[in-house]
Design a protein around this motif. Structure first.
Motif, PDB file in Angstrom:
ATOM      1  N   CYS A  41       0.122  10.248   8.143  1.00 41.69           N
ATOM      2  CA  CYS A  41       0.561  10.879   6.905  1.00 41.69           C
ATOM      3  C   CYS A  41       2.040  10.580   6.709  1.00 41.69           C
ATOM      4  N   HIS A  42       2.346   9.844   5.645  1.00 35.22           N
ATOM      5  CA  HIS A  42       3.718   9.460   5.344  1.00 35.22           C
ATOM      6  C   HIS A  42       4.201  10.188   4.094  1.00 35.22           C
ATOM      7  N   GLY A  76       9.423   9.361   5.459  1.00 35.56           N
ATOM      8  CA  GLY A  76       9.237  10.400   6.463  1.00 35.56           C
ATOM      9  C   GLY A  76       7.847  10.275   7.042  1.00 35.56           C
ATOM     10  N   ILE A  77       7.676  10.721   8.259  1.00 36.13           N
ATOM     11  CA  ILE A  77       6.358  10.683   8.884  1.00 36.13           C
ATOM     12  C   ILE A  77       5.946  12.102   9.232  1.00 36.13           C
ATOM     13  N   VAL A  78       4.827  12.558   8.649  1.00 41.93           N
ATOM     14  CA  VAL A  78       4.296  13.878   8.970  1.00 41.93           C
ATOM     15  C   VAL A  78       3.388  13.766  10.191  1.00 41.93           C
ATOM     16  N   LYS A  79       2.647  12.666  10.264  1.00 45.40           N
ATOM     17  CA  LYS A  79       1.700  12.487  11.358  1.00 45.40           C
ATOM     18  C   LYS A  79       1.499  11.005  11.600  1.00 45.40           C
ATOM     19  N   ASP A  80       1.354  10.639  12.859  1.00 43.31           N
ATOM     20  CA  ASP A  80       1.064   9.253  13.222  1.00 43.31           C
ATOM     21  C   ASP A  80       0.330   9.298  14.543  1.00 43.31           C
ATOM     22  N   SER A  81      -0.986   9.298  14.468  1.00 43.61           N
ATOM     23  CA  SER A  81      -1.797   9.489  15.662  1.00 43.61           C
ATOM     24  C   SER A  81      -2.655   8.263  15.932  1.00 43.61           C
TER      25      SER A  81
END
Lengths: 151, 151
Positions: free
Chosen positions: B95-96, A140-145
DNA sequence: AGTATTTTGGCATACTATGCCAACGTGAGG
DNA sequence: CCTCACGTTGGCATAGTATGCCAAAATACT
């Protein structure tokens, strides 16, 4: 590298295809000096390039794995061979030299668990000189900036 | 999503600012259908955006760390609070959600070791609910490619 | 204060994107 | 085998964008 350059960098990280005119407006410059700054940042290597950000799953690449690797030996040949081969493998999108327990951390993108197993056994292990491999899968990806922190 | 779309995606990962005309030539299409395919890939969410690829060191951000985190509890509140706060922190660029020993892996970019320590103590730990933190620093890059593997 | 150097902004030109329409190819049903 | 319907393509006209050049403004150095 003044404040305007930093603004430009952040704007281009947020949207790499913004037009120079809009970029100039965002950083309160006219188009000419703005474009010149962008070209200078490119020539200086601060901006290394531009890339589309693509959804891996939508491309049929369901598995993203982070792989921590320790080499058996750290002689020049082993290290150079490993780095050269890893650089050639399309499945490895990133490879960092790490501090601590492990020598390298790879980011591996493949279509399926089967493809992952095949990659590890048929390609990565075949490099030789690898002491240990420890895999964690991202599900899963919570954040990818793409944007770096500001001061 | 046919072969032409895949070619387009790879070309845009290599160079996100390629002109539509050059892109069309690379994939052997004329500009009109090429542009239409690109726009469709954007609308479909396959292409999530475009970003400048920037050298962190050249921006004064010397430290890239991968941080593996386990939460104390996995109740809804703890998880949601953690993910929300991490999403707000500029220092956390990725964040993964992970399988295995750790719940999350963060990618943290900061200016110095001091800044890293300050980030962990004053910002990350303050979220609360964090059970364990295990940091590895990246001190070299062997490969960093925005291009996914081809079939 | 004065000079040298850098940076800026405006403008003309060349390039690029984009919407529209007709033509082409492909596949399904008769 | 034909034909109709659908999706895709390519050309073109228009609007938007980049880029090189020059003079003006700002900045830095003595």
């Amino acid at each position: 590298m003044d404040d305007k350059d930093r603004q430009i960098i952040r704007a281009l990280q947020r949207d790499g295809r913004i037009s120079n005119q809009d970029l100039a407006a965002q950083v309160s410059l006219s188009p000419s000096p703005c474009l010149r700054r962008v070209r200078n940042l490119e020539k200086a290597g601060v901006i290394r390039g531009y890339a589309a950000r693509v959804d891996a799953r939508a491309c049929g690449l369901a598995i993203t794995a982070f792989v921590r690797i320790r080499l058996e030996r750290h002689d020049e040949t082993t290290v150079q061979t490993f780095e050269r081969e890893v650089g050639r493998m399309q499945e490895v999108t990133e490879c960092h030299v790490m501090t601590g327990q492990t020598d390298y951390q790879l980011r591996v993108v493949v279509a399926s668990l089967d493809a992952y197993e095949a990659f590890i056994r048929a390609r990565l292990q075949r490099i030789g000189g690898i002491g240990s491999i420890d895999t964690s899968f991202a599900y899963g990806i919570v954040k990818d900036s793409p944007v770096f922190p500001a001061e």
